[in-house]
Design a protein around this motif. Structure first.
Motif, PDB file in Angstrom:
ATOM      1  N   LEU A   1      -2.885  14.928  -9.785  1.00  0.00           N
ATOM      2  CA  LEU A   1      -2.939  13.882  -8.772  1.00  0.00           C
ATOM      3  C   LEU A   1      -4.172  14.069  -7.914  1.00  0.00           C
ATOM      4  CD1 LEU A   1       0.643  13.498  -7.283  1.00  0.00           C
ATOM      5  CD2 LEU A   1      -0.460  12.174  -9.069  1.00  0.00           C
ATOM      6  N   ARG A   2      -4.767  12.967  -7.562  1.00  0.00           N
ATOM      7  CA  ARG A   2      -5.864  12.954  -6.596  1.00  0.00           C
ATOM      8  C   ARG A   2      -5.390  12.074  -5.462  1.00  0.00           C
ATOM      9  NH1 ARG A   2     -10.569  15.750  -6.397  1.00  0.00           N
ATOM     10  NH2 ARG A   2     -12.224  14.623  -5.382  1.00  0.00           N
ATOM     11  N   LEU A   3      -5.284  12.611  -4.248  1.00  0.00           N
ATOM     12  CA  LEU A   3      -4.852  11.845  -3.095  1.00  0.00           C
ATOM     13  C   LEU A   3      -5.209  12.584  -1.817  1.00  0.00           C
ATOM     14  CD1 LEU A   3      -1.325  12.487  -1.993  1.00  0.00           C
ATOM     15  CD2 LEU A   3      -1.785  13.091  -4.333  1.00  0.00           C
ATOM     16  N   THR A   4      -5.175  11.849  -0.714  1.00  0.00           N
ATOM     17  CA  THR A   4      -5.357  12.426   0.609  1.00  0.00           C
ATOM     18  C   THR A   4      -4.145  12.052   1.433  1.00  0.00           C
ATOM     19  OG1 THR A   4      -7.758  12.232   0.453  1.00  0.00           O
ATOM     20  CG2 THR A   4      -6.834  12.497   2.655  1.00  0.00           C
ATOM     21  N   VAL A   5      -3.562  13.038   2.116  1.00  0.00           N
ATOM     22  CA  VAL A   5      -2.413  12.797   2.988  1.00  0.00           C
ATOM     23  C   VAL A   5      -2.852  13.078   4.416  1.00  0.00           C
ATOM     24  CG1 VAL A   5      -0.032  13.391   3.529  1.00  0.00           C
ATOM     25  CG2 VAL A   5      -0.810  13.472   1.153  1.00  0.00           C
ATOM     26  N   ASN A   6      -2.761  12.062   5.257  1.00  0.00           N
ATOM     27  CA  ASN A   6      -3.116  12.174   6.663  1.00  0.00           C
ATOM     28  C   ASN A   6      -1.814  12.137   7.465  1.00  0.00           C
ATOM     29  OD1 ASN A   6      -4.162  11.985   9.221  1.00  0.00           O
ATOM     30  ND2 ASN A   6      -5.533  10.291   8.767  1.00  0.00           N
ATOM     31  N   ASN A   7      -1.487  13.237   8.143  1.00  0.00           N
ATOM     32  CA  ASN A   7      -0.263  13.333   8.928  1.00  0.00           C
ATOM     33  C   ASN A   7      -0.604  13.177  10.411  1.00  0.00           C
ATOM     34  OD1 ASN A   7       2.220  13.886  10.071  1.00  0.00           O
ATOM     35  ND2 ASN A   7       2.176  16.068   9.594  1.00  0.00           N
ATOM     36  N   GLN A   8      -0.345  12.001  10.970  1.00  0.00           N
ATOM     37  CA  GLN A   8      -0.570  11.763  12.398  1.00  0.00           C
ATOM     38  C   GLN A   8       0.735  11.806  13.182  1.00  0.00           C
ATOM     39  OE1 GLN A   8      -3.572  11.713  13.891  1.00  0.00           O
ATOM     40  NE2 GLN A   8      -4.205  12.302  11.837  1.00  0.00           N
ATOM     41  N   GLY A   9       1.818  12.202  12.531  1.00  0.00           N
ATOM     42  CA  GLY A   9       3.114  12.302  13.195  1.00  0.00           C
ATOM     43  C   GLY A   9       3.172  13.510  14.117  1.00  0.00           C
ATOM     44  N   PRO A  10       4.199  13.571  14.962  1.00  0.00           N
ATOM     45  CA  PRO A  10       4.325  14.666  15.923  1.00  0.00           C
ATOM     46  C   PRO A  10       4.811  15.977  15.303  1.00  0.00           C
ATOM     47  CG  PRO A  10       6.190  13.188  16.120  1.00  0.00           C
ATOM     48  CD  PRO A  10       5.249  12.574  15.131  1.00  0.00           C
ATOM     49  N   ALA A  11       5.290  15.930  14.067  1.00  0.00           N
ATOM     50  CA  ALA A  11       5.861  17.129  13.439  1.00  0.00           C
ATOM     51  C   ALA A  11       5.056  17.545  12.216  1.00  0.00           C
ATOM     52  CB  ALA A  11       7.294  16.846  13.013  1.00  0.00           C
ATOM     53  N   THR A  12       5.066  18.843  11.950  1.00  0.00           N
ATOM     54  CA  THR A  12       4.461  19.361  10.719  1.00  0.00           C
ATOM     55  C   THR A  12       5.297  18.882   9.542  1.00  0.00           C
ATOM     56  OG1 THR A  12       3.571  21.297  11.817  1.00  0.00           O
ATOM     57  CG2 THR A  12       3.912  21.468   9.452  1.00  0.00           C
ATOM     58  N   GLU A  13       4.639  18.397   8.523  1.00  0.00           N
ATOM     59  CA  GLU A  13       5.279  17.862   7.326  1.00  0.00           C
ATOM     60  C   GLU A  13       4.968  18.785   6.159  1.00  0.00           C
ATOM     61  OE1 GLU A  13       7.577  16.234   5.580  1.00  0.00           O
ATOM     62  OE2 GLU A  13       7.088  14.292   6.433  1.00  0.00           O
TER      63      GLU A  13
ATOM     64  N   ASP B   1      -9.864   2.449  -6.021  1.00  0.00           N
ATOM     65  CA  ASP B   1      -9.795   3.891  -5.801  1.00  0.00           C
ATOM     66  C   ASP B   1      -8.392   4.455  -5.954  1.00  0.00           C
ATOM     67  OD1 ASP B   1     -12.519   4.079  -5.274  1.00  0.00           O
ATOM     68  OD2 ASP B   1     -12.219   3.519  -3.174  1.00  0.00           O
ATOM     69  N   GLY B   2      -7.377   3.600  -5.972  1.00  0.00           N
ATOM     70  CA  GLY B   2      -6.006   4.071  -6.107  1.00  0.00           C
ATOM     71  C   GLY B   2      -5.078   3.365  -5.140  1.00  0.00           C
ATOM     72  N   VAL B   3      -3.921   3.967  -4.937  1.00  0.00           N
ATOM     73  CA  VAL B   3      -2.878   3.391  -4.099  1.00  0.00           C
ATOM     74  C   VAL B   3      -2.964   3.983  -2.697  1.00  0.00           C
ATOM     75  CG1 VAL B   3      -0.371   3.230  -3.795  1.00  0.00           C
ATOM     76  CG2 VAL B   3      -1.362   2.997  -6.072  1.00  0.00           C
ATOM     77  N   THR B   4      -2.769   3.129  -1.692  1.00  0.00           N
ATOM     78  CA  THR B   4      -2.725   3.576  -0.303  1.00  0.00           C
ATOM     79  C   THR B   4      -1.385   3.160   0.279  1.00  0.00           C
ATOM     80  OG1 THR B   4      -5.115   3.400  -0.047  1.00  0.00           O
ATOM     81  CG2 THR B   4      -3.816   3.352   1.966  1.00  0.00           C
ATOM     82  N   LEU B   5      -0.728   4.103   0.956  1.00  0.00           N
ATOM     83  CA  LEU B   5       0.582   3.862   1.555  1.00  0.00           C
ATOM     84  C   LEU B   5       0.554   4.381   2.979  1.00  0.00           C
ATOM     85  CD1 LEU B   5       3.772   3.288   1.037  1.00  0.00           C
ATOM     86  CD2 LEU B   5       3.869   5.765   0.918  1.00  0.00           C
ATOM     87  N   SER B   6       1.108   3.590   3.893  1.00  0.00           N
ATOM     88  CA  SER B   6       1.228   4.009   5.285  1.00  0.00           C
ATOM     89  C   SER B   6       2.692   3.935   5.669  1.00  0.00           C
ATOM     90  CB  SER B   6       0.386   3.101   6.177  1.00  0.00           C
ATOM     91  OG  SER B   6       0.544   3.472   7.521  1.00  0.00           O
ATOM     92  N   MET B   7       3.218   5.022   6.242  1.00  0.00           N
ATOM     93  CA  MET B   7       4.621   5.082   6.661  1.00  0.00           C
ATOM     94  C   MET B   7       4.685   5.449   8.139  1.00  0.00           C
ATOM     95  SD  MET B   7       6.287   7.372   3.628  1.00  0.00           S
ATOM     96  CE  MET B   7       7.890   7.307   4.376  1.00  0.00           C
ATOM     97  N   LYS B   8       5.422   4.647   8.900  1.00  0.00           N
ATOM     98  CA  LYS B   8       5.643   4.963  10.307  1.00  0.00           C
ATOM     99  C   LYS B   8       7.128   4.837  10.591  1.00  0.00           C
ATOM    100  CE  LYS B   8       1.165   3.701  12.079  1.00  0.00           C
ATOM    101  NZ  LYS B   8       0.409   2.990  13.088  1.00  0.00           N
ATOM    102  N   ALA B   9       7.679   5.883  11.139  1.00  0.00           N
ATOM    103  CA  ALA B   9       9.083   5.918  11.539  1.00  0.00           C
ATOM    104  C   ALA B   9       9.218   7.011  12.579  1.00  0.00           C
ATOM    105  CB  ALA B   9       9.975   6.179  10.332  1.00  0.00           C
ATOM    106  N   ARG B  10      10.411   7.234  13.046  1.00  0.00           N
ATOM    107  CA  ARG B  10      10.627   8.284  14.036  1.00  0.00           C
ATOM    108  C   ARG B  10      10.196   9.623  13.442  1.00  0.00           C
ATOM    109  NH1 ARG B  10      15.504   8.463  18.019  1.00  0.00           N
ATOM    110  NH2 ARG B  10      14.542   6.462  18.303  1.00  0.00           N
ATOM    111  N   ASN B  11       9.306  10.333  14.111  1.00  0.00           N
ATOM    112  CA  ASN B  11       8.749  11.636  13.707  1.00  0.00           C
ATOM    113  C   ASN B  11       7.910  11.581  12.434  1.00  0.00           C
ATOM    114  OD1 ASN B  11       9.864  12.984  15.899  1.00  0.00           O
ATOM    115  ND2 ASN B  11      11.771  13.353  14.813  1.00  0.00           N
ATOM    116  N   VAL B  12       7.597  10.384  11.937  1.00  0.00           N
ATOM    117  CA  VAL B  12       6.790  10.245  10.719  1.00  0.00           C
ATOM    118  C   VAL B  12       5.661   9.256  10.969  1.00  0.00           C
ATOM    119  CG1 VAL B  12       6.782   9.482   8.307  1.00  0.00           C
ATOM    120  CG2 VAL B  12       8.758  10.726   9.206  1.00  0.00           C
ATOM    121  N   ASP B  13       4.450   9.683  10.698  1.00  0.00           N
ATOM    122  CA  ASP B  13       3.285   8.796  10.703  1.00  0.00           C
ATOM    123  C   ASP B  13       2.348   9.334   9.631  1.00  0.00           C
ATOM    124  OD1 ASP B  13       1.204   7.085  11.123  1.00  0.00           O
ATOM    125  OD2 ASP B  13       0.983   7.513  13.267  1.00  0.00           O
TER     126      ASP B  13
END
Length: 183
Positions: A85-97, A55-67
């Motif tokens: 581009l076809r993708l889904t971005v899920n922002n579970q971090g504490p800040a609006t990205e 289905d494509g590439v999946t990337l997960s990033m976790k850092a301070r204020n980033v999830d």
């Protein structure tokens, strides 16, 4: 010889030269490496994971204020040669990205279009990715979801890969080699 004080114009020019010389030094202090004692990630948390599937590439990033989790990222090419581009971005971090920019290895820049919902709308900072939201990017058509239209490239072939750089407001630069598929 009589001493005359420096003119205000000369003082402004001298201050501008000093500031221009000092700015790179100040900026380099802000981007100190890990050996400077700056905590970039949460203790015990992996910074990134990357996987590729059909289905494509999946990337997960976790850092301070980033999830962030980018899933099923790929380049789709329709029969006319238009690509997006076809993708889904899920922002579970504490800040609006924000997805601020998408560029390609050849120097081309994609066109970002916002969607109808608040999370996914186009702002001056880019496509808004609210905290706790999931935003899908699809075909640049009359749909209500945001889209990323890529510039034309005759060398783009279905079955190949496309190096893409995503620029986020907080997470920064993300380089991905995305599979090119037929739309």
């Amino acid at each position: 010889m009589r001493y005359r004080g420096a003119s205000p114009r000369f003082l402004r020019a001298a201050a501008a030269v000093l500031l221009a010389a000092a700015l790179p030094l100040l900026a380099s202090g802000c981007s100190a490496g890990s050996d400077a004692g700056v905590q970039r990630t949460l203790p015990g948390v992996s910074r990134t994971t990357l996987s590729t599937s059909a289905d494509g590439v999946t990337l997960s990033m976790k850092a301070r204020n980033v999830d962030l989790r980018i899933s099923d990222a790929s380049v789709l090419v329709d029969p006319s040669g238009a690509a997006y581009l076809r993708l889904t971005v899920n922002n579970q971090g504490p800040a609006t990205e924000h997805l601020a920019l998408v560029s390609l290895a050849g120097g081309g820049q994609a066109v970002l279009k916002g969607g109808a919902a608040l999370s996914g709308s186009l702002t001056t900072a880019g496509v808004l990715l609210g905290s706790g939201s999931s935003v899908g990017f699809g075909a640049p058509s009359g749909s209500k979801e945001p889209s990323v239209q890529l510039p034309a490239d005759p060398s783009r072939k279905v079955g190949g890969t496309e190096p893409v750089m995503l620029v986020f407001g907080i997470a920064g630069l993300v380089h991905l080699d995305l599979p090119v598929r037929a739309a």
